[in-house]
Design a protein around this motif. Structure first.
Motif, PDB file in Angstrom:
ATOM      1  N   ARG A 343       0.825  -1.205   0.000  1.00 38.73           N
ATOM      2  CA  ARG A 343       0.000   0.000   0.000  1.00 38.73           C
ATOM      3  C   ARG A 343       0.862   1.260   0.000  1.00 38.73           C
ATOM      4  NH1 ARG A 343      -4.506   1.411   4.603  1.00 38.73           N
ATOM      5  NH2 ARG A 343      -5.137   3.399   3.711  1.00 38.73           N
ATOM      6  N   TYR A 366     -12.793 -13.273  -7.028  1.00 40.72           N
ATOM      7  CA  TYR A 366     -13.341 -11.921  -7.142  1.00 40.72           C
ATOM      8  C   TYR A 366     -13.740 -11.636  -8.589  1.00 40.72           C
ATOM      9  CZ  TYR A 366     -12.402  -9.859  -2.525  1.00 40.72           C
ATOM     10  OH  TYR A 366     -12.435  -9.535  -1.201  1.00 40.72           O
ATOM     11  N   GLU A 370     -14.132  -6.097  -9.002  1.00 36.80           N
ATOM     12  CA  GLU A 370     -13.472  -6.083  -7.688  1.00 36.80           C
ATOM     13  C   GLU A 370     -11.952  -6.103  -7.856  1.00 36.80           C
ATOM     14  OE1 GLU A 370     -16.205  -8.330  -4.408  1.00 36.80           O
ATOM     15  OE2 GLU A 370     -15.794  -9.479  -6.208  1.00 36.80           O
ATOM     16  N   ASN A 371     -11.492  -6.907  -8.815  1.00 43.34           N
ATOM     17  CA  ASN A 371     -10.063  -6.978  -9.069  1.00 43.34           C
ATOM     18  C   ASN A 371      -9.506  -5.692  -9.674  1.00 43.34           C
ATOM     19  OD1 ASN A 371      -8.703  -9.507  -8.331  1.00 43.34           O
ATOM     20  ND2 ASN A 371     -10.328 -10.453  -9.536  1.00 43.34           N
ATOM     21  N   VAL A 373      -9.644  -2.804  -8.773  1.00 37.78           N
ATOM     22  CA  VAL A 373      -9.115  -1.821  -7.810  1.00 37.78           C
ATOM     23  C   VAL A 373      -8.251  -2.507  -6.750  1.00 37.78           C
ATOM     24  CG1 VAL A 373     -11.019  -0.204  -8.125  1.00 37.78           C
ATOM     25  CG2 VAL A 373     -11.178  -1.935  -6.340  1.00 37.78           C
ATOM     26  N   PHE A 374      -7.944  -3.780  -6.959  1.00 39.42           N
ATOM     27  CA  PHE A 374      -7.220  -4.533  -5.935  1.00 39.42           C
ATOM     28  C   PHE A 374      -5.850  -3.898  -5.667  1.00 39.42           C
ATOM     29  CE2 PHE A 374      -4.862  -8.494  -4.614  1.00 39.42           C
ATOM     30  CZ  PHE A 374      -5.448  -8.534  -3.368  1.00 39.42           C
ATOM     31  N   GLY A 375      -5.608  -3.567  -4.421  1.00 36.47           N
ATOM     32  CA  GLY A 375      -4.375  -2.881  -4.049  1.00 36.47           C
ATOM     33  C   GLY A 375      -4.585  -1.367  -3.973  1.00 36.47           C
ATOM     34  N   HIS A 377      -7.731  -0.181  -3.414  1.00 35.29           N
ATOM     35  CA  HIS A 377      -9.107  -0.096  -2.923  1.00 35.29           C
ATOM     36  C   HIS A 377      -9.264   0.923  -1.800  1.00 35.29           C
ATOM     37  CE1 HIS A 377      -6.867  -3.279  -0.858  1.00 35.29           C
ATOM     38  NE2 HIS A 377      -7.453  -2.838   0.223  1.00 35.29           N
ATOM     39  N   ASN A 378      -8.155   1.424  -1.248  1.00 34.28           N
ATOM     40  CA  ASN A 378      -8.253   2.445  -0.207  1.00 34.28           C
ATOM     41  C   ASN A 378      -8.351   3.859  -0.765  1.00 34.28           C
ATOM     42  OD1 ASN A 378      -8.049   0.898   2.324  1.00 34.28           O
ATOM     43  ND2 ASN A 378      -6.094   0.247   1.439  1.00 34.28           N
ATOM     44  N   GLN A 383     -14.595   5.299  -2.490  1.00 30.36           N
ATOM     45  CA  GLN A 383     -15.442   5.202  -1.298  1.00 30.36           C
ATOM     46  C   GLN A 383     -16.714   6.038  -1.515  1.00 30.36           C
ATOM     47  OE1 GLN A 383     -13.896   3.008   0.476  1.00 30.36           O
ATOM     48  NE2 GLN A 383     -11.989   3.333  -0.676  1.00 30.36           N
ATOM     49  N   MET A 386     -17.961   7.303   4.608  1.00 27.88           N
ATOM     50  CA  MET A 386     -17.016   6.822   5.619  1.00 27.88           C
ATOM     51  C   MET A 386     -16.998   5.292   5.718  1.00 27.88           C
ATOM     52  SD  MET A 386     -15.350   9.124   7.384  1.00 27.88           S
ATOM     53  CE  MET A 386     -15.194   8.552   9.081  1.00 27.88           C
ATOM     54  N   LEU A 387     -18.172   4.677   5.520  1.00 27.32           N
ATOM     55  CA  LEU A 387     -18.282   3.247   5.787  1.00 27.32           C
ATOM     56  C   LEU A 387     -18.213   2.379   4.536  1.00 27.32           C
ATOM     57  CD1 LEU A 387     -21.110   3.241   8.483  1.00 27.32           C
ATOM     58  CD2 LEU A 387     -18.691   2.754   8.833  1.00 27.32           C
ATOM     59  N   LEU A 388     -18.914   2.802   3.513  1.00 25.85           N
ATOM     60  CA  LEU A 388     -19.137   1.881   2.395  1.00 25.85           C
ATOM     61  C   LEU A 388     -18.301   2.233   1.180  1.00 25.85           C
ATOM     62  CD1 LEU A 388     -23.017   1.546   2.628  1.00 25.85           C
ATOM     63  CD2 LEU A 388     -21.247   0.231   3.789  1.00 25.85           C
ATOM     64  N   MET A 389     -17.989   1.197   0.397  1.00 28.64           N
ATOM     65  CA  MET A 389     -17.275   1.405  -0.861  1.00 28.64           C
ATOM     66  C   MET A 389     -18.276   1.786  -1.950  1.00 28.64           C
ATOM     67  SD  MET A 389     -14.524  -1.704  -0.975  1.00 28.64           S
ATOM     68  CE  MET A 389     -13.421  -1.058  -2.236  1.00 28.64           C
ATOM     69  N   ASN A 391     -19.300   0.730  -4.840  1.00 29.39           N
ATOM     70  CA  ASN A 391     -19.245  -0.418  -5.752  1.00 29.39           C
ATOM     71  C   ASN A 391     -19.779  -0.085  -7.140  1.00 29.39           C
ATOM     72  OD1 ASN A 391     -18.184  -1.819  -3.670  1.00 29.39           O
ATOM     73  ND2 ASN A 391     -19.882  -3.228  -3.383  1.00 29.39           N
TER      74      ASN A 391
ATOM     75  N   ARG B 222     -19.844  -4.770   1.454  1.00 34.20           N
ATOM     76  CA  ARG B 222     -19.963  -3.372   1.059  1.00 34.20           C
ATOM     77  C   ARG B 222     -18.874  -2.465   1.636  1.00 34.20           C
ATOM     78  NH1 ARG B 222     -22.341  -5.123  -2.332  1.00 34.20           N
ATOM     79  NH2 ARG B 222     -24.430  -4.731  -3.122  1.00 34.20           N
ATOM     80  N   THR B 223     -18.078  -2.968   2.566  1.00 40.26           N
ATOM     81  CA  THR B 223     -17.065  -2.087   3.149  1.00 40.26           C
ATOM     82  C   THR B 223     -15.666  -2.460   2.662  1.00 40.26           C
ATOM     83  OG1 THR B 223     -16.608  -3.470   5.058  1.00 40.26           O
ATOM     84  CG2 THR B 223     -18.439  -1.917   5.267  1.00 40.26           C
ATOM     85  N   ARG B 224     -14.761  -1.527   2.833  1.00 38.85           N
ATOM     86  CA  ARG B 224     -13.366  -1.743   2.494  1.00 38.85           C
ATOM     87  C   ARG B 224     -12.787  -2.888   3.322  1.00 38.85           C
ATOM     88  NH1 ARG B 224      -9.842   3.348   3.476  1.00 38.85           N
ATOM     89  NH2 ARG B 224     -11.805   4.040   4.384  1.00 38.85           N
ATOM     90  N   TYR B 227     -13.903  -6.130   1.973  1.00 43.74           N
ATOM     91  CA  TYR B 227     -13.164  -6.392   0.736  1.00 43.74           C
ATOM     92  C   TYR B 227     -11.803  -6.996   1.058  1.00 43.74           C
ATOM     93  CZ  TYR B 227     -10.888  -5.165  -3.727  1.00 43.74           C
ATOM     94  OH  TYR B 227     -10.202  -5.200  -4.911  1.00 43.74           O
ATOM     95  N   GLU B 228     -11.114  -6.388   2.024  1.00 46.90           N
ATOM     96  CA  GLU B 228      -9.795  -6.889   2.394  1.00 46.90           C
ATOM     97  C   GLU B 228      -9.894  -8.246   3.087  1.00 46.90           C
ATOM     98  OE1 GLU B 228      -7.631  -3.952   4.627  1.00 46.90           O
ATOM     99  OE2 GLU B 228      -7.200  -2.799   2.809  1.00 46.90           O
ATOM    100  N   PHE B 234      -9.302 -15.506   0.581  1.00 50.92           N
ATOM    101  CA  PHE B 234      -9.105 -16.242  -0.663  1.00 50.92           C
ATOM    102  C   PHE B 234      -7.628 -16.480  -0.945  1.00 50.92           C
ATOM    103  CE2 PHE B 234     -13.359 -14.478  -2.159  1.00 50.92           C
ATOM    104  CZ  PHE B 234     -13.992 -15.698  -2.046  1.00 50.92           C
ATOM    105  N   TYR B 241       0.541  -8.959  -1.585  1.00 55.10           N
ATOM    106  CA  TYR B 241       0.823  -8.142  -2.769  1.00 55.10           C
ATOM    107  C   TYR B 241       0.115  -6.792  -2.675  1.00 55.10           C
ATOM    108  CZ  TYR B 241      -0.305  -6.375  -7.406  1.00 55.10           C
ATOM    109  OH  TYR B 241      -0.521  -5.555  -8.480  1.00 55.10           O
ATOM    110  N   ALA B 242      -1.134  -6.817  -2.204  1.00 56.48           N
ATOM    111  CA  ALA B 242      -1.927  -5.593  -2.194  1.00 56.48           C
ATOM    112  C   ALA B 242      -1.600  -4.714  -0.987  1.00 56.48           C
ATOM    113  CB  ALA B 242      -3.415  -5.929  -2.196  1.00 56.48           C
ATOM    114  N   GLY B 243      -0.788  -5.203  -0.071  1.00 56.07           N
ATOM    115  CA  GLY B 243      -0.468  -4.406   1.107  1.00 56.07           C
ATOM    116  C   GLY B 243      -1.540  -4.484   2.175  1.00 56.07           C
TER     117      GLY B 243
END
Lengths: 522, 364
Positions: A343, A366, A370-371, A373-375, A377-378, A383, A386-389, A391, B222-224, B227-228, B234, B241-243
């Protein structure tokens, strides 16, 4: 052996060693093999070439008794033969050398050779018999291997010989080799080809499955091309060219050579000084690596797999700790502490296409979105609050991205595991390149990727370079290193053996460096 | 391509497994000379035939929802938390302390406080095995099960030596103050004009459990963090890799899991017993594993599976009461359901996958 052209085939008078007639095989809705017929004459090397997923492996698995064909017949030396399992294949004189060796690591060569072919309950007589027979095989085919060496102590080239010996010990007259050069250095590959030549001269029939056009041209007598489960052509190797074969494989014209302008290197982007990495078992994997990459430049790292290239990528990508200095844009990276993770690396403008897309670059269950944004995703952009992504937003972006990078099928709701290797890799490459990184780490970008996608991925990497980004490319494919890199560094045993310019070196020289033979000073 | 449609995976397979378990159970009942059809009638009548029966079925289901969710959350991070039993015991301790020593003005505030206390105690109990796993590599299955025994011993000590009112023979706390008594479904439904049994223990915790199902669904999909969590579950190498920090995921996933298991105490301790007794959890922590398995680790599946197991519990109790089918046989029936829906899942799955492939080929 009497004429000068001895190694290019035998007269076509006898019955074919193998003849397949109308072989079809479906997995669910996927037609892996469609009405395939080939004839392979005895004492020849027959190449089977095709992209990943073209159905080569399925066809060979049917021949070796792993799968049962839905339709079609197999003839061995003119005799119709049923091959319900691998025992039957062995009995019919077929031997298979798999891409991933099936050897017991802590057994000796001899023990591996008799494994499954023991004569009785007591081992000693079998071992003695095998020892004698190995000695004969060694003299007959030039297959020298120390029968008492333990597998884990010998190199991959030797291990492959053991696999060939296993087949020959079981009296195989027909050898199938699946991508045999994937793990070999160029010199080892040459040795393998010499062995295959000798086997052919002694009347063995060899089927060589590969995706490397060069090998097909070098060693085979005839070649069959597969595309999407169908056999699109069978030709005499002497009558064809790499370009023609590539076109048959992909179904359209492809550029085998990457087109690129000379690099215009800018300021230094990445500096590595005296980098060391020790793994969990205490083995030192990197022994003081120093290198630098300038903006707008591709540094290729050549080497046989397992000589520290993976660790170099991983420490740069923040996956493992290390000691030494790494500077990006003149600023030191944290190599052991809180900011030594993926990250933090991404936050510093380092993107990473990892070597193993299935275990690292993607989460296979996934979906593509979903993939996508993998890595990353923060990132606040993903977002909703505050809580939910967000999607829905990610899904839409992924849809656009998949169209831009020509990912097929362009459905972001499919799981990563449902895409072909090439399209999986496109998802990873797209994700990393779209982030517009300063430094891109790329490991084996085209491993298991079809020719069409290779061309596309190479173009993307060159385009990123031309935007003034620094790129570190690690690949075991020398051709790829030679065609993409602006400079080439060769790694062996955790060290850099030397640096070369692609225009001023050749595979032989690089091969020597890869084998640890120090060249003249660069 | 997936081997079969999703509905077959999530609905058909559990139903067939259940049917198989029912058939074997029927044979067992036949073998001891009872009438299986009468037994089924009795179970259905006893568990679902009256609001009294429903009150018990839903009471048990509430317990199983909490423990089932607990197992499911951890499972998504590929952590197998079988310490729900101990975490629920400690949750009960948290509830007891907060109900006994805080002067609550109203049950609603007491419920909030008790829920928080139960979650904190359960989470803390799960945090120790989580830490040992994340930092020392001690396997979570081993440590969580050991912590069940430690929890029982801790509870025993606290009840006997600390919380037991002087002069009381029984290792239990005193009765909680009236202000902390939770409204039962009877209390909730009668103002709406719906008659519900007064004697049944199902209470407002059921609503908390349903809310927890929704919250867990949001958390995981639905949350980060979700997701992590799933990414880590999995593929650990992918997470690296993703940190994504394995330590953080392991700790948080286990603490959420333990917290959910602990929250069961608002139902059985605060809602039903209104005091803390020794064996308050009664195996619900372990049933949670079966509930999560059968519910495919999805909160909605957990919800349905919890109600099914609530039915089996209540129906089983009725059977034991009215027939000569021994209590142990009820456990056998429940075990068969667990066996077929959990352990023997592949026995149903594989032939079904083949069937679907064959069907698809015919179409194609």
């Amino acid at each position: 052996m009497s004429t000068a052209t001895h190694h290019k085939g035998q007269p076509d008078t006898a019955a074919p060693a193998i003849e397949l007639r109308g072989i079809s095989k479906a997995f669910g809705p996927v037609q892996a093999n469609k009405d395939i017929s080939i004839r392979v004459m005895p004492g020849t090397i027959h190449g089977i070439i095709g992209e990943n997923g073209a159905g080569k492996s399925t066809l060979m698995s049917i021949l070796y008794g792993f799968y049962k064909a839905d339709a079609g017949e197999i003839f061995i030396l003119g005799q119709k033969t049923a091959i319900p399992d691998s025992q039957a294949a062995i009995a019919a004189g077929i031997g298979m050398v798999f891409q991933h060796f099936k050897l017991v690591e802590n057994f000796t060569v001899l023990e591996n050779v008799i494994l499954g072919a023991e004569d009785g309950r007591l081992l000693r007589p079998s071992l003695a018999k095998a020892r004698k027979s190995l000695r004969n095989l060694a003299t007959e085919y030039g297959l020298d291997v120390d029968p008492d060496a333990v597998i884990q102590d010998i190199g991959v080239g030797m291990q492959q010989r053991v696999e060939i010996l296993k087949a020959l010990y079981r009296q195989a007259d027909i050898l199938i080799l699946d991508e045999p050069t994937g793990v070999l250095t160029p010199a080892e590959a040459d040795q393998l080809f010499r062995i295959l030549d000798r086997l052919r001269a002694e009347g063995k029939t060899i089927i060589l499955i590969t995706h490397k056009l060069r090998e097909i041209m070098e060693i085979t007598d005839t070649v069959s091309v597969m595309r999407r489960g169908e056999m699109t052509a069978t030709v005499k190797t002497a009558d064809t060219s790499p370009e023609a074969l590539a076109e048959l494989m992909v179904g359209r014209k492809v550029l085998l050579q990457v087109e690129k302008q000379p690099a215009r290197p800018g300021a230094t982007m990445l500096e590595v000084e005296n980098l060391h990495v020790t793994d969990e078992k205490g083995v030192e994997r990197l022994k003081g690596i120093s290198l630098e990459i300038k903006a707008g430049e591709i540094l290729g790292i050549a080497g046989v797999a397992g000589n520290g290239q993976s660790e170099l990528l991983e420490v740069l990508g923040g996956m493992i700790p290390g000691t030494g200095t790494i500077r990006v844009n003149g600023q030191d990276l944290d190599l052991t502490g809180k900011h030594s993770d993926g990250r933090s690396r991404r936050a510093r403008g380092i993107a990473h296409v990892p070597e193993d897309r299935q275990r690292e670059g993607l989460i296979m269950p996934y979906t593509a979105w979903e993939n996508s944004v993998f890595g990353y995703h923060n990132d606040p952009a993903y977002q909703k609050n505050m809580l939910l992504m967000n999607n829905a937003g990610i899904l839409k972006d992924a849809d656009d991205m998949m169209n831009r990078f020509d990912v097929r099928p362009p459905n972001p709701r499919l799981s990563a595991k449902n895409f072909s290797g090439g399209n999986q890799q496109k998802i990873v490459v797209a994700r990393e390149i779209e982030r517009n990184p300063d430094l891109l780490l790329v490991g084996q970008p085209t491993r298991g990727v079809d020719i069409g996608a290779i061309e596309f991925i190479h173009k993307q990497i060159i385009a990123l370079r031309d935007q003034g980004k620094a790129i570190l490319l690690v690949s075991v494919e020398l051709d790829e290193i030679l065609s993409l890199s602006d400079r080439i560094a060769v790694m062996f045993d955790g060290q850099i053996m030397g640096e070369r310019l692609p225009g001023q070196t050749n595979p032989q020289e690089l091969g020597l460096l890869m084998a640890g033979v120090a060249g003249k000073a660069a | 391509m997936d081997k079969m449609p999703k509905w077959a995976d999530v609905i058909l397979i559990p139903l067939i497994s259940l049917l198989l378990a029912a058939i074997i159970s029927a044979l067992v009942i036949l073998a001891i000379g009872e009438d299986p059809i009468a037994a089924v009638k009795l179970m259905v009548n006893g568990a679902l035939g009256s609001t009294y029966g429903w009150g018990y079925t839903l009471y048990y289901a509430t317990n199983f929802m909490f423990t089932g969710l607990a197992v499911a959350v951890a499972f998504h991070a590929s952590l197998f938390n079988i310490g729900g039993e101990g975490q629920a015991m400690l949750g009960g301790l948290g509830v007891a302390l907060i109900c006994l020593f805080v002067p609550w003005p109203h049950w609603s505030l007491a419920l909030l406080g008790a829920t928080a206390a139960a979650a904190v105690f359960g989470a803390a109990w799960a945090a120790i095995p989580a830490y040992l796993q994340a930092r020392r590599g001690s396997h979570i299955v081993i440590t969580t099960i050991m912590f069940n025994f430690i929890a029982a011993a801790v509870l025993n000590y606290v009840l006997v030596n600390v919380l037991r009112p002087t002069g009381q023979m029984d290792p239990a706390t005193g009765k909680f103050p009236t202000a902390t008594h939770l409204p039962t479904l009877h209390d909730i439904l009668s103002p709406l004009g719906i008659a519900f049994s007064k004697a049944a223990p199902a209470n407002v915790s059921l609503i908390v459990a349903v809310l927890a199902c929704v919250a867990v669904w949001l958390l995981i999909w639905r949350t980060r963090f979700g997701y992590e969590l799933r990414a880590y579950g999995f593929s650990e190498s992918g997470a690296r890799y993703a940190g994504i920090s394995p330590f953080r995921i392991t700790m948080l996933a286990m603490m959420i899991s333990g917290g959910l298991a602990g929250m069961m105490a608002i139902n059985n301790v605060m809602g039903e017993a209104e005091r803390l007794v020794m064996n308050a959890v009664e195996g619900a922590g372990f049933i949670g594993i079966a509930v999560a398995l059968m519910g495919r680790n999805h909160p909605f599946g957990v919800f349905l599976a919890a109600i099914l197991f609530g039915f089996l519990y209540q129906g089983g109790a009725e059977l034991a009461l009215w027939t000569s089918i021994p209590r142990e046989l009820i456990t056998v029936i429940q075990a068969l359901v667990i066996l077929f829906t959990g352990a023997l899942d592949n026995m149903v799955r594989m032939p079904l996958e083949k069937l679907f492939l064959a069907l698809r080929r015919k179409e194609g």
